[in-house]
Enzyme design. Structure first.
Site, short mmCIF file in Angstrom:
data_model
loop_
_atom_site.label_atom_id
_atom_site.label_comp_id
_atom_site.label_asym_id
_atom_site.label_seq_id
_atom_site.Cartn_x
_atom_site.Cartn_y
_atom_site.Cartn_z
N PHE A 136 0.86 -1.14 0.16
CA PHE A 136 0.01 0.01 -0.01
C PHE A 136 0.83 1.28 0.03
O PHE A 136 1.77 1.29 0.81
CB PHE A 136 -0.84 0.04 1.13
CG PHE A 136 -1.82 1.12 1.12
CD1 PHE A 136 -2.96 1.11 0.61
CD2 PHE A 136 -1.52 2.49 1.81
CE1 PHE A 136 -3.99 2.19 0.73
CE2 PHE A 136 -2.32 3.60 1.70
CZ PHE A 136 -3.75 3.26 1.09
N ASP B 223 9.21 2.52 1.37
CA ASP B 223 8.35 3.35 1.76
C ASP B 223 8.14 2.99 3.26
O ASP B 223 7.65 2.19 3.68
CB ASP B 223 6.82 3.18 1.18
CG ASP B 223 5.71 3.52 1.33
OD1 ASP B 223 5.87 4.36 2.69
OD2 ASP B 223 4.67 3.57 0.88
N LYS C 46 3.10 10.05 8.22
CA LYS C 46 2.42 9.62 9.59
C LYS C 46 3.13 10.14 10.67
O LYS C 46 2.71 11.55 11.16
CB LYS C 46 2.50 8.27 9.49
CG LYS C 46 1.43 7.69 8.45
CD LYS C 46 1.01 6.12 8.53
CE LYS C 46 -0.03 5.79 7.92
NZ LYS C 46 -1.43 5.67 8.07
C1 LIG Z 1 3.18 2.51 3.63
C2 LIG Z 1 2.24 3.67 3.22
N1 LIG Z 1 2.74 4.28 2.22
C3 LIG Z 1 1.83 5.48 1.77
C4 LIG Z 1 0.74 5.64 2.62
C5 LIG Z 1 -0.18 6.86 2.13
O1 LIG Z 1 -0.21 7.94 3.07
P1 LIG Z 1 -1.20 8.89 3.21
O2 LIG Z 1 -2.64 8.48 3.75
O3 LIG Z 1 -0.66 10.13 4.18
O4 LIG Z 1 -1.28 9.69 1.74
C6 LIG Z 1 0.27 4.88 3.56
C7 LIG Z 1 -1.07 5.22 4.44
O5 LIG Z 1 -1.45 4.43 5.11
C8 LIG Z 1 1.25 3.98 4.02
O6 LIG Z 1 0.68 3.01 5.25
#
Ligand SMILES: Cc1ncc(COP(=O)(O)O)c(C=O)c1O
Length: 384
Positions: free
Chosen positions: A125, A210, A239
């Site tokens: 994700f 990520d 986050k």
């Molecule tokens: C690993 C990862 N990357 C990207 C995102 C996307 O982040 P945002 O919701 O701040 O756009 C998330 C959100 O849960 C995530 O867990």
């Protein structure tokens, strides 16, 4: 109701938070073991964070990236020091951080005449914007009705190193989560990540992580990469970085950061003084309160206690990003926990996710585990 109905919300509203607790207007208290989905790293109303953003708001909130922003320079320096990276770019969310990593990878491809394609992990994700969405494979529903998706992504099974290596010559970069958070708290194995990183370095492909969910102390290290012996080229963060103030970041080595030169990328609010005051306060608090040690200690305790509970099949994850696999419906257990004043969420039909603030203490662990035990017993009695 004037809001888009794109979120499935629980019918509760909080009016105040303090440490690991949230309160409703009626005075009901909830123990927050989800931290706004791994965001509230310092808990609620942390005095240092409150003071930093209050003072910043009193000085100035925004000037734009047309000018120098000393708070941004300080945050970048601090962030690069603790993460052992060289340069930072600030944006406003996780998806935006991922978008910047994709653009950086495309520039790398153009410079070195490599395919403009990224290798991502199945069940990953990365966010909901069009680029991040194309990189996301955890749930086919996320793609429904949004075609055409951005081209240039190949997915490979997590932890299958030979399969990943076989695809490396078709890509310019790899983008993976050290622990698939939204995918169900599924950890990448260190040997998989190390093998992939070594092959990327040998073949001139970028090894990009990520760490939007796993970064900034969540796993007991500044980056989850550090705990796995990794040295990534590029890292996406968000986050927990702002402790609840929206902010994202991309970290890269100096020469890679130069792929995004003046005018190539940007965002109006990125690195805004208010967000930077939050980042500086969060990083200072994690260091001064030695929260990385707290995360490791509490994680051990939490894992031990959770493993003993009836109905718990297994506990996955690192630090304070834990997946609790159950022998029954995680949705129902999460609901029962909520009724008893504990916030957790079901990240898979049989898996609860726990991501409490990094400041959580032993007494709160005992309270949360006791609530979870009651919720689990209730479900065991209820199920036929
Ligand atoms: C690993 C990862 N990357 C990207 C995102 C996307 O982040 P945002 O919701 O701040 O756009 C998330 C959100 O849960 C995530 O867990």
């Amino acid at each position: 109701m004037s809001l888009f109905q794109n979120y499935k919300r629980i019918d509760v509203a909080f009016v105040r938070g303090d440490g690991c607790r949230l309160y409703t207007a009626e005075g009901k208290s909830y123990l927050d073991f989800l931290g706004g989905i791994a965001v509230s790293s310092l808990g609620h109303s942390h005095p240092r964070l409150v003071q930093a953003i209050t003072e910043q708001a009193g000085r100035y909130l925004h000037v734009s990236n047309l000018y120098r922003i000393p708070e941004q320079e300080a945050a970048a320096e601090r962030l690069c020091r603790v993460t052992r990276m060289n340069r930072a770019f600030f944006c406003n969310s996780g998806a935006e951080a991922v978008e910047a990593t994709i653009k950086l990878a495309r520039r790398h491809a153009a410079k070195h005449n490599l395919p403009p394609t990224l290798l991502v992990a199945q069940n990953g994700f990365h966010g909901r914007t069009m680029g991040a969405l194309a990189a996301t494979t955890s749930n086919p529903k996320y793609h429904e009705g949004f075609a055409p998706l951005l081209e240039g992504f190949i997915a490979t099974p997590l932890n299958d190193l030979p399969a990943a290596l076989a695809k490396l010559d078709r890509v310019c970069a790899v983008l993976v989560e050290p622990i698939q958070g939204e995918g169900g708290v599924l950890p990448a194995e260190a040997v998989f990540m190390q093998g992939l990183q070594a092959a990327c370095k040998a073949q001139g492909r970028l090894f990009m992580l990520d760490e939007v969910q796993t970064g900034i102390g969540r796993t007991g290290n500044w980056l989850s990469a550090h705990g796995m012996g990794l040295d990534p080229d590029v890292v996406a963060l968000a986050k927990g970085l702002g402790g609840g103030v929206p902010v994202g970041a991309v970290l890269a080595r100096t020469e890679l950061s130069e792929l995004l030169g003046p005018g190539s990328h940007g965002t109006t609010f990125g690195g805004n003084p208010l967000a930077m005051a939050a980042v500086n306060a969060v990083l200072e608090a994690i260091e001064e309160q030695d929260l990385l040690t707290n995360v490791r200690e509490i994680s051990e305790l939490l894992k031990q206690e959770l493993s003993k509970l009836p109905g718990v099949v297994g506990v996955r994850g690192t630090g304070l990003l834990l997946g609790v696999e159950l022998g029954c419906s995680a949705d129902r257990v999460a609901e029962a926990c909520f009724e008893r004043g504990l916030l957790v969420n079901a990240v898979r039909p049989n898996t609860l996710r726990l991501a409490p603030p990094l400041v959580v203490g032993k007494l709160e662990v005992a309270e949360a585990v006791a609530i979870l035990e009651k919720a689990l017993c209730e479900q065991t009695v209820k199920s036929p």
